[in-house]
Design an enzyme around this catalytic site. Structure first.
Site, PDB file in Angstrom:
ATOM      1  N   GLU A  89       0.768  -1.322   0.029  1.00  0.00           N
ATOM      2  CA  GLU A  89      -0.104  -0.126   0.011  1.00  0.00           C
ATOM      3  C   GLU A  89       0.835   1.294   0.163  1.00  0.00           C
ATOM      4  OE1 GLU A  89      -3.130   0.070  -0.576  1.00  0.00           O
ATOM      5  OE2 GLU A  89      -4.046  -1.633   0.381  1.00  0.00           O
ATOM      6  N   GLU A 120      -4.537   5.249   0.558  1.00  0.00           N
ATOM      7  CA  GLU A 120      -3.613   4.288   0.646  1.00  0.00           C
ATOM      8  C   GLU A 120      -2.967   4.617   2.114  1.00  0.00           C
ATOM      9  OE1 GLU A 120      -3.521   2.311  -1.359  1.00  0.00           O
ATOM     10  OE2 GLU A 120      -4.041   3.138  -3.179  1.00  0.00           O
ATOM     11  N   TYR A 129      -2.590  -1.194  12.846  1.00  0.00           N
ATOM     12  CA  TYR A 129      -3.645  -1.440  13.549  1.00  0.00           C
ATOM     13  C   TYR A 129      -3.974  -2.850  13.998  1.00  0.00           C
ATOM     14  CZ  TYR A 129      -8.513  -1.501  15.482  1.00  0.00           C
ATOM     15  OH  TYR A 129      -9.530  -1.884  16.408  1.00  0.00           O
ATOM     16  N   GLU A 193      -2.888  -3.359  -7.996  1.00  0.00           N
ATOM     17  CA  GLU A 193      -4.307  -3.264  -7.409  1.00  0.00           C
ATOM     18  C   GLU A 193      -5.278  -4.237  -7.931  1.00  0.00           C
ATOM     19  OE1 GLU A 193      -4.782   0.817  -5.472  1.00  0.00           O
ATOM     20  OE2 GLU A 193      -4.346   1.281  -7.506  1.00  0.00           O
ATOM     21  N   GLU A 227     -10.352  -0.116  -3.402  1.00  0.00           N
ATOM     22  CA  GLU A 227      -9.340  -0.642  -4.348  1.00  0.00           C
ATOM     23  C   GLU A 227     -10.295  -0.971  -5.715  1.00  0.00           C
ATOM     24  OE1 GLU A 227      -6.424  -0.457  -4.311  1.00  0.00           O
ATOM     25  OE2 GLU A 227      -5.764  -0.625  -2.335  1.00  0.00           O
TER      26      GLU A 227
END
Length: 346
Positions: A89, A120, A129, A193, A227
Site C-alpha cells: 500500500e 492508501e 492497527y 491493485e 481498491e
C-alpha cells in the site's frame, strides 16, 4: 461583476481544451468546468467510503489469535498476507505522489489522485492497527518484503516500473515517455491493485466467510471497496490517455503490457504457493492459478486487449463482494458514525 484583469493573456478555462496529459493550454488549478465526469464520480464515490481501521472492533480476532483454534497453516496465510499488503500500500501511495501526479495535467483527475493517496495511507494504517491489536512483531510484518522471497519478487517487479518515471529528466511529451508512463499505470492500477491485491483479498475474506478473524475481514472489505474504485479509475485513466493519444498505443506497447501481466501472473502464483503449501478453509494454491489467470483476462479486456488464459473463476463469491452497487452496507457494523466537518462538535 467587474474584475481586475491581472493578465490579459490568461482566459477562463474552456472544457474542450482540457487534457489528461501534456495539456499546457489550461490552468491546472481550476477544477471547473469538469470535462472528465468519470474522474469526478470516482472522487465522490471515494469520499462516500470514509472509514478508519480503529472503528472496527478486534476483540474476537484477538481472542481467536491467542487461542489454539487457528492452525499453523492458517496463521501462515494471515502473516504472509499482512506482510505483503503492509508495504504494498505504501508503494502504491508513493507512486501516486512521486510518479503519477505531476504528469497528469487535469484537475479533476488530480483531485481523485489526492483522494486515493489518502486512502492508501489509511490502508497502511490498517495493517499497523491489525499488528498492534494481535500483538504481532511489527518489524517482521512490515519488513517481510525484505525477508520473504515471494513478496520481494512482486515488489521488485513493481519498482522496475517506477524507476524511469522517477528520473528528473523523464517526460511524457514523447511517445516513448508516454508509453513508459502507461506501463507504470498498468503496473500499479492493473497489476498491483487489480491482480496482486485481489488474490490477497480472497485469502483473508475466506476466513471472514467462515466467521474467523472477522475484524480483519471487515477491514479488508473496506479496503476492497476502495481498491475497486482505484482499479476503475486507473482503467478509465489508461483508456482516456489512449483515446487522446492514439499514436502511443502501438502493437509493440500492447505486447509489452501483455508480457508484464504474464510475468505478474507468474509471480502471484508463486506467492500463492508460498502462502498455501497445504490447503486451508477449502483453499488450495492450485485454485489461485485459475483465479489469477481469470482476473488477468478481465483486466486485459478492460483496457482493450484480448484475454490470453480463458480460465474459470474458482471463487464466484468474489463477484458479489466486489459489487459496489450491492444492497449490503459495509459500514453498518461500525463502532462510531463517521462525522463530516459540518456536524463535528467543537
Amino acid at each position: 461583476m467587474e474584475a481586475d484583469i491581472l493578465d490579459g493573456k490568461l482566459k477562463r478555462v474552456e472544457v474542450s481544451k482540457k487534457g489528461l496529459v501534456n495539456c499546457n493550454q489550461v490552468d491546472v488549478n481550476q477544477l471547473v468546468p469538469i470535462k472528465y465526469k468519470w474522474a469526478w464520480e470516482h472522487y465522490l464515490n471515494g469520499c462516500a467510503n470514509n472509514w478508519l481501521p480503529t472503528e472496527v472492533p478486534m476483540a474476537r480476532d484477538i481472542e481467536l489469535w491467542k487461542s489454539d483454534e487457528l492452525s499453523e497453516d492458517e496463521r501462515r496465510v494471515i502473516l504472509l498476507n499482512l506482510g505483503f499488503f503492509s508495504t504494498a500500500e505504501s508503494l502504491v501511495g508513493n507512486n501516486i505522489v512521486l510518479a503519477i501526479f505531476k504528469h497528469i495535467t487535469n484537475p479533476e483527475a488530480r483531485q481523485y489522485l489526492l483522494r486515493q493517496a489518502f486512502e492508501e495511507a489509511v490502508h497502511t494504517h490498517t495493517f499497523l492497527y491489525i499488528c498492534e491489536s494481535l500483538g504481532l512483531d511489527e518489524g517482521e510484518v512490515f519488513n517481510a518484503y525484505n525477508e520473504r522471497a515471494s513478496i520481494r519478487a512482486k515488489d521488485d517487479f513493481q519498482m522496475t516500473l517506477t524507476v524511469d518515471v522517477l528520473d528528473p529528466n523523464f517526460s511524457v511529451q514523447s511517445s516513448e515517455g508516454l508509453g513508459q508512463f502507461i506501463k507504470n499505470l498498468v503496473g500499479y492500477y492493473i497489476i498491483m491493485e487489480g491482480i496482486f491485491f485481489y488474490s490477497g483479498f480472497v485469502m483473508i475474506l475466506s476466513f471472514h466467510r467462515q466467521n474467523k478473524m472477522t475484524g480483519i475481514g471487515e477491514q479488508y472489505q473496506y479496503i476492497l471497496r476502495d481498491e475497486t474504485i482505484h482499479l476503475n479509475f486507473g482503467i478509465d485513466l489508461i483508456n482516456g490517455i489512449k483515446e487522446e493519444n492514439p499514436e502511443v498505443w502501438t502493437t509493440e506497447l500492447q505486447e509489452e503490457i501483455v508480457a508484464l501481466i504474464e510475468k505478474a501472473v507468474e509471480l502471484e502464483i508463486e506467492y500463492a504457493k508460498d502462502c498455501l503449501p497445504r490447503g486451508i478453509l477449502g483453499l488450495r494454491s492450485s485454485m489461485f492459478i485459475d483465479y489469477v489467470r481469470h482476473i488477468a483476462d478481465r483486466r486485459l479486456e478492460r483496457i482493450g486487449l484480448k484475454p490470453i488464459y480463458h480460465s474459470r473463476n474458482p471463487f464466484p463469491w468474489m463477484s458479489e463482494t466486489m459489487d459496489l452497487n450491492k444492497e449490503k452496507n459495509f459500514f453498518e457494523t461500525r463502532v462510531t458514525e463517521y462525522q463530516t466537518a459540518g456536524n463535528l462538535s467543537w
